[in-house]
Design an enzyme around this catalytic site. Structure first.
Site, short mmCIF file in Angstrom:
data_model
loop_
_atom_site.label_atom_id
_atom_site.label_comp_id
_atom_site.label_asym_id
_atom_site.label_seq_id
_atom_site.Cartn_x
_atom_site.Cartn_y
_atom_site.Cartn_z
CG HIS A 123 -1.86 -1.03 1.44
ND1 HIS A 123 -1.52 -2.22 2.02
CD2 HIS A 123 -3.17 -1.09 1.13
CE1 HIS A 123 -2.61 -2.99 2.06
NE2 HIS A 123 -3.62 -2.33 1.53
CG ASP A 180 1.59 -0.73 3.51
OD1 ASP A 180 0.95 -0.46 4.52
OD2 ASP A 180 1.18 -1.45 2.59
#
Length: 437
Positions: free
Chosen positions: A101, A104
């Site tokens: 993501h 992340d």
């Protein structure tokens, strides 16, 4: 940068007799099965979120994970260091892919512009590491659920400004995914749903979601992103009802809004069981619709009613998964993506290797067993025989479209009674399945 896992060598295949917990017993990447290597069939990917951002926290206590390479800050420098650790883990596992993501890999800034700048700085390191190692990006995705702005959804929010922010965030993530050569792009509607219909215009929300996806398709074409778009079904948690609740709901939505040509599904075992299905059901349903794209490899605990994201070790499960994937011709350009996290009690860095080695071996063994089942053909033969009444006569007329209610009535009036059904032989077939395990 010093190695994060200096005590770990590259994980090697040592065969079924080895007792080395940090060696593969079944995953032999170059072994050819049904015309492709295990590496090509399985396309393993390490996930960024659980593996490098998971802390082991739960609602009853703070994080437990020991991660010596991570100073705990939200600095870009720490994020860049973390990126290099990711590739060290992938290299030593022999995993050909990773996935992330946007939030992340890079810290979220105070503004979208700052967040994009942070993302670019870390993407530069990711690209360098991809070029150094040959490891590829399986897919990117935008986190449209963690920030409080998305409490009411992103593409289904009632707030037009939030909708615009989400679109801008996906635009940037698509650009970075393309820059890194990502082979897919995933949408997971973490908060695309509702808690209460008393305050929800469901039709308007679904119309907005479809418009969002059409805009994503249009922008991908504009920038030349040719990767596969994927939607990941999940029935609940965090919302009471999520619009992408299972494979059937997703495919119905895609058809209703003329999106089916552009999307396939990324299916997850734990999400399937939360929806009241088996993973094999979800895979088979997507496969028959031509929409099987990729899988998140994990499992849940059937005694717990939430998404536990455990590493897969059940050989029955991995055999059923690989049997169905082989049936529908594979999942490339998707892959087997370890959306799984080590348990809170497995807090040492080496546990990341034990978890992935076990999961990779479970899928490799499942692949070998599934191929053996297919080679023998006993199940296919049984199913074919079970439906043989549709291969000729009145059954063939039904399948070809020649029959109608009048002809079927005339047929059964002349026959007098329907022929008795053949036994389903469920117990025999379950016993036969055990023979292969």
């Amino acid at each position: 940068m010093a190695q994060a896992f200096p005590e770990i060598s590259k994980i090697e295949y040592e065969g079924p007799q080895t007792k080395n917990p940090l060696a593969f017993r079944w995953y032999n990447a170059d072994e050819v099965i049904e015309g492709k290597t295990m590496r090509e069939h399985l396309r393993f990917a390490v996930v960024y979120w659980h593996t490098f951002r998971g802390t082991g926290s739960d609602p009853f206590g703070p994080g437990t994970m020991i991660r010596p390479w991570d100073d705990g800050s939200d600095s870009v420098e720490n994020a860049q260091k973390r990126a290099r650790v990711c590739f060290e883990l992938c290299e030593k596992l022999g995993a050909p892919f990773y996935a992330f993501h946007d939030r992340d890999v890079a810290p979220e800034g105070k503004t979208l512009a700052e967040s994009n700048k942070n993302f670019d700085a870390v993407a530069k390191v990711l690209k360098e590491e991809q070029q150094r190692t040959g490891i590829k990006l399986l897919w990117g995705t935008a986190n449209l659920f963690s920030n409080p702005r998305y409490m009411l959804g992103a593409a289904t929010t009632c707030n037009a400004d939030v909708y615009a922010f989400a679109a801008a965030q996906v635009k940037k993530c698509l650009e970075v995914t393309k820059e890194l050569g990502g082979e897919n792009y995933v949408f997971w509607g973490g908060r695309e749903g509702y808690q209460n219909l008393l305050n929800t215009d469901m039709k308007r929300e679904l119309d907005h979601l479809a418009r969002f996806f059409h805009m994503a398709v249009a922008y991908a074409k504009e920038i030349g992103f040719t990767g596969q778009f994927l939607i990941e079904p999940k029935p609940k948690e965090p919302t009471k009802h999520q619009y992408d609740s299972d494979a059937a709901a997703c495919l119905n939505f895609l058809r209703a809004y003329d999106l089916l040509p552009y999307f396939k599904l990324n299916l997850e075992t734990n999400h399937a069981t939360l929806a009241g299905h088996t993973m094999q059901h979800e895979l088979d349903y997507a496969g028959m619709q031509g929409a099987l794209g990729s899988i998140d490899a994990n499992t849940g605990d059937l005694l717990l009613g939430w998404d536990t994201d455990q590493f897969p070790t059940n050989i029955y499960l991995t055999t059923e998964i690989m049997w169905t994937i082989l049936k529908w011709g594979g999942i490339s350009p998707g892959g087997v993506n370890f959306d799984a996290k080590v348990r809170r009690e497995s807090f040492e860095p080496i546990d990341l290797f034990h978890a992935h080695v076990g999961g990779m071996d479970a899928f490799a063994r499942g692949l070998k067993i599934a191929a053996a089942i297919r080679a023998d053909g006993e199940f296919d033969k049984f199913v074919k025989q079970r439906y043989s009444s549709f291969d000729s006569g009145i059954g063939a007329d039904v399948e070809s479209g020649k029959a109608d209610f009048k002809s079927l009535e005339a047929y059964i009036l002349a026959k007098g009674e329907a022929a008795p059904n053949a036994s389903g032989r469920q117990e025999m077939l379950e016993h036969l399945f055990n023979r292969y395990i």
